[in-house]
Design a protein around this motif. Sequence first.
Motif, PDB file in Angstrom:
ATOM      1  N   SER A 118       1.015  -1.214  -0.001  1.00  0.00           N
ATOM      2  CA  SER A 118      -0.016   0.205   0.074  1.00  0.00           C
ATOM      3  C   SER A 118       0.851   1.270  -0.041  1.00  0.00           C
ATOM      4  CB  SER A 118      -1.168  -0.102   1.314  1.00  0.00           C
ATOM      5  OG  SER A 118      -0.338   0.272   2.397  1.00  0.00           O
ATOM      6  N   ALA A 119       0.408   2.370  -0.181  1.00  0.00           N
ATOM      7  CA  ALA A 119       1.258   3.575  -0.164  1.00  0.00           C
ATOM      8  C   ALA A 119       1.665   3.982   1.128  1.00  0.00           C
ATOM      9  CB  ALA A 119       0.362   4.886  -0.546  1.00  0.00           C
ATOM     10  N   ARG A 120       1.293   3.187   2.259  1.00  0.00           N
ATOM     11  CA  ARG A 120       1.652   3.565   3.590  1.00  0.00           C
ATOM     12  C   ARG A 120       2.610   2.499   4.181  1.00  0.00           C
ATOM     13  NH1 ARG A 120      -0.554   7.794   6.274  1.00  0.00           N
ATOM     14  NH2 ARG A 120      -2.524   8.589   5.424  1.00  0.00           N
ATOM     15  N   LEU A 121       2.728   1.281   3.473  1.00  0.00           N
ATOM     16  CA  LEU A 121       3.472   0.234   3.915  1.00  0.00           C
ATOM     17  C   LEU A 121       4.475  -0.173   3.107  1.00  0.00           C
ATOM     18  CD1 LEU A 121       4.079  -2.114   5.983  1.00  0.00           C
ATOM     19  CD2 LEU A 121       2.462  -3.461   4.810  1.00  0.00           C
ATOM     20  N   THR A 122       5.705  -0.285   3.516  1.00  0.00           N
ATOM     21  CA  THR A 122       7.080  -0.475   2.660  1.00  0.00           C
ATOM     22  C   THR A 122       7.731  -1.825   3.206  1.00  0.00           C
ATOM     23  OG1 THR A 122       7.461   1.672   1.737  1.00  0.00           O
ATOM     24  CG2 THR A 122       9.236   0.074   1.496  1.00  0.00           C
ATOM     25  N   LEU A 123       8.244  -2.944   2.574  1.00  0.00           N
ATOM     26  CA  LEU A 123       8.775  -3.930   3.221  1.00  0.00           C
ATOM     27  C   LEU A 123      10.183  -4.317   2.122  1.00  0.00           C
ATOM     28  CD1 LEU A 123       6.008  -6.643   3.542  1.00  0.00           C
ATOM     29  CD2 LEU A 123       6.852  -5.080   5.395  1.00  0.00           C
ATOM     30  N   THR A 124      11.227  -4.355   2.886  1.00  0.00           N
ATOM     31  CA  THR A 124      12.459  -4.528   2.052  1.00  0.00           C
ATOM     32  C   THR A 124      13.078  -6.051   2.595  1.00  0.00           C
ATOM     33  OG1 THR A 124      13.632  -3.085   3.944  1.00  0.00           O
ATOM     34  CG2 THR A 124      12.713  -2.076   1.614  1.00  0.00           C
ATOM     35  N   PRO A 170      20.445 -12.969   6.235  1.00  0.00           N
ATOM     36  CA  PRO A 170      19.067 -12.664   5.760  1.00  0.00           C
ATOM     37  C   PRO A 170      18.864 -11.184   6.513  1.00  0.00           C
ATOM     38  CG  PRO A 170      19.081 -14.473   7.424  1.00  0.00           C
ATOM     39  CD  PRO A 170      20.530 -14.088   7.165  1.00  0.00           C
ATOM     40  N   ARG A 171      18.003 -10.465   6.013  1.00  0.00           N
ATOM     41  CA  ARG A 171      17.451  -9.164   6.581  1.00  0.00           C
ATOM     42  C   ARG A 171      16.261  -8.896   6.181  1.00  0.00           C
ATOM     43  NH1 ARG A 171      23.374  -5.780   5.246  1.00  0.00           N
ATOM     44  NH2 ARG A 171      24.743  -7.413   5.775  1.00  0.00           N
ATOM     45  N   ILE A 172      15.574  -7.964   6.952  1.00  0.00           N
ATOM     46  CA  ILE A 172      14.146  -7.560   6.341  1.00  0.00           C
ATOM     47  C   ILE A 172      13.885  -6.204   7.187  1.00  0.00           C
ATOM     48  CG2 ILE A 172      12.912  -8.769   8.284  1.00  0.00           C
ATOM     49  CD1 ILE A 172      10.644  -8.973   6.036  1.00  0.00           C
ATOM     50  N   GLY A 173      13.338  -5.207   6.293  1.00  0.00           N
ATOM     51  CA  GLY A 173      13.005  -3.676   7.108  1.00  0.00           C
ATOM     52  C   GLY A 173      11.640  -3.549   6.685  1.00  0.00           C
ATOM     53  N   SER A 230       9.007   2.163  12.192  1.00  0.00           N
ATOM     54  CA  SER A 230       9.832   1.347  11.444  1.00  0.00           C
ATOM     55  C   SER A 230      10.403  -0.025  12.134  1.00  0.00           C
ATOM     56  CB  SER A 230      10.776   2.238  10.621  1.00  0.00           C
ATOM     57  OG  SER A 230      11.732   2.760  11.736  1.00  0.00           O
ATOM     58  N   PHE A 231      10.777  -1.036  11.337  1.00  0.00           N
ATOM     59  CA  PHE A 231      11.290  -2.088  11.921  1.00  0.00           C
ATOM     60  C   PHE A 231      12.403  -2.795  11.283  1.00  0.00           C
ATOM     61  CE2 PHE A 231      11.077  -6.731  11.821  1.00  0.00           C
ATOM     62  CZ  PHE A 231      11.407  -7.044  13.072  1.00  0.00           C
ATOM     63  N   GLY A 232      13.201  -3.373  11.626  1.00  0.00           N
ATOM     64  CA  GLY A 232      14.372  -3.866  10.943  1.00  0.00           C
ATOM     65  C   GLY A 232      15.442  -5.067  11.859  1.00  0.00           C
ATOM     66  N   VAL A 233      15.596  -6.122  11.091  1.00  0.00           N
ATOM     67  CA  VAL A 233      16.530  -7.235  11.808  1.00  0.00           C
ATOM     68  C   VAL A 233      17.275  -7.940  10.680  1.00  0.00           C
ATOM     69  CG1 VAL A 233      14.343  -8.779  11.340  1.00  0.00           C
ATOM     70  CG2 VAL A 233      16.158  -9.098  13.405  1.00  0.00           C
ATOM     71  N   GLY A 234      18.215  -8.206  11.194  1.00  0.00           N
ATOM     72  CA  GLY A 234      18.917  -9.196  10.321  1.00  0.00           C
ATOM     73  C   GLY A 234      20.613  -9.393  10.779  1.00  0.00           C
ATOM     74  N   LEU A 235      21.090 -10.333  10.351  1.00  0.00           N
ATOM     75  CA  LEU A 235      22.565 -10.605  10.666  1.00  0.00           C
ATOM     76  C   LEU A 235      23.664  -9.799   9.897  1.00  0.00           C
ATOM     77  CD1 LEU A 235      22.136 -14.543  10.581  1.00  0.00           C
ATOM     78  CD2 LEU A 235      22.095 -12.969  12.515  1.00  0.00           C
TER      79      LEU A 235
END
Length: 554
Positions: A491-497, A515-518, A530-535
Amino acid sequence: MKYIHLLFALLLTAFVPHTDVATAQDIPPQAVPITQSIRGTVVDLDTQAPLIGVNVIVLNTNPLKGTSSDVNGRFAITDVPVGRATLQVTYIGYEPLVLSDMLITAGKELVLALELQESVIETEGVVVVADEFEGVAVNEMATVSARSFSVEQTQRYAASISDPARMAQTFAGVTGGGDDLLNDIVVRGNAPKGLLWRLEGIEVPNPNHFGGEGASGGGVSMLSSSTLSRSDFFTGAFPAEYGNAASGVFDLFLRNGNAVKREYAFQIGVLGIDAAIEGPFSADYNGSFLINYRYSTLGVLNNFGVLPDESIQYQDLSFKFNFPTQKGNSFTLFGLGGDAQDIYGSAVADSTQWVDPIDDAINGKYAPRVGILGASYLHLLGPNTYLKAIGMISGERRTDDELLLIPSEDYRGRILEQQDTRNAAYRASLQLNHKFNARQTLQVGIVGSQLSYNLVDRIRDSINGPLINFLDQKGSTNMLNSHVQLKLRPSARLTLTPGVHYTYFAFNKNHSLEPRIGAAWRLSETQTLSFGVGLHTRTESTALYLAERTNAAG
């Protein structure tokens, strides 16, 4: 007494009103307003393709000043009053962009490189949100712990003195190394060596004068604020594109020179005396060059005898040559070099002033040098795809000599201890970006590096004895980094990476899969969750893996 009478006469002239009738010649003409031009380019954030017909407007001007971008994405607005200005950039199908408090000066045109994000169309309509220029990361994959900054911000933050590293120390979760004289960066308690420096999209050595082995900073940045473009600073959970980093990333970009008008700049500040030149290669070509040279202010004062005891001096040179083509492709050549020295110790060339014949006769000289030369090529494969290739060679050398002044040798310094550390790197990267649509973008990249070192450490066990080699070695190894990253906008408000980074270190044949995700959820125009996690992993200096101490007697 004649000076007192003269002062009294001047006071009478200043404060006693005149009774003469003013003539037309006595009335000053109306002041002509001081104006300047704003020019730049507008491209798609994900594809780097130029956008045609983008509206760029300077708000709060009367009459309203604005223009539209041409077929190459270029625009120019003339006769803009100097001072602070706010620009609004709009284009059908793209999210509006607002650039607040842009500084317009009389001495130099404002040149901007703008990137617009395509809007996401939802079933109930088109939802667009205006992004503020300040704070939005340049990297389109960034969702969390990312902060962009401009050159102007390095001049406005307290105690930043136009140094991006010192400005970063004011961000949340970031501190210095405990020494106010250095601009080391400690991110959330991690060691300074966990920081990754990048220039123009590729890893480079620490670009700071007087930076030690494994340090993230030094005394002062080698990059003049007049050469930097918008850049990113990450304090953790960075996208999969960034490898060989544990605590943070400083992703620096040099701006392009003015492609229309030749300009010269000269400034004097705390960090140094800058001289810069920029402009087009020719009147009928949109290519440009930017060259900046800086010499330390303290060094100049020392040379003129104002600070005869000042021992710290440095100089640096940075440049960027931009060669665009008619099809939107571009070739860039960039470089950075810095040379510094610090003569420490209090020995004077007069043995009669020495209390201790050894301790009072010792001086030292620390001389670090860094050089970076790189080239990049951006090729548009289509309206939604681009390929970017970068090649870079870098070298850094640090010498530290401890000298003993010998009266019988005309006080020439005899080396008691000598350290010479050299590191070199050859890197090449290839990155492919493809935008499937406004909701999905894919990024794939690979970086190959050859790393080498040369270490020398010699010491004299007695004044007249020979220099003994404790360390005299050289070696090299290779490293491979690659990544795959997606940007998803449900959506215009949600971004996943989501993404993954892969590292292979040839020295120990070690593999690392990270692996990483934001995620970023825009709650309102001014609030984002915002949220992010990874090695994340980072290798040590090559010499720490390969160097072996030699026999002290050898």
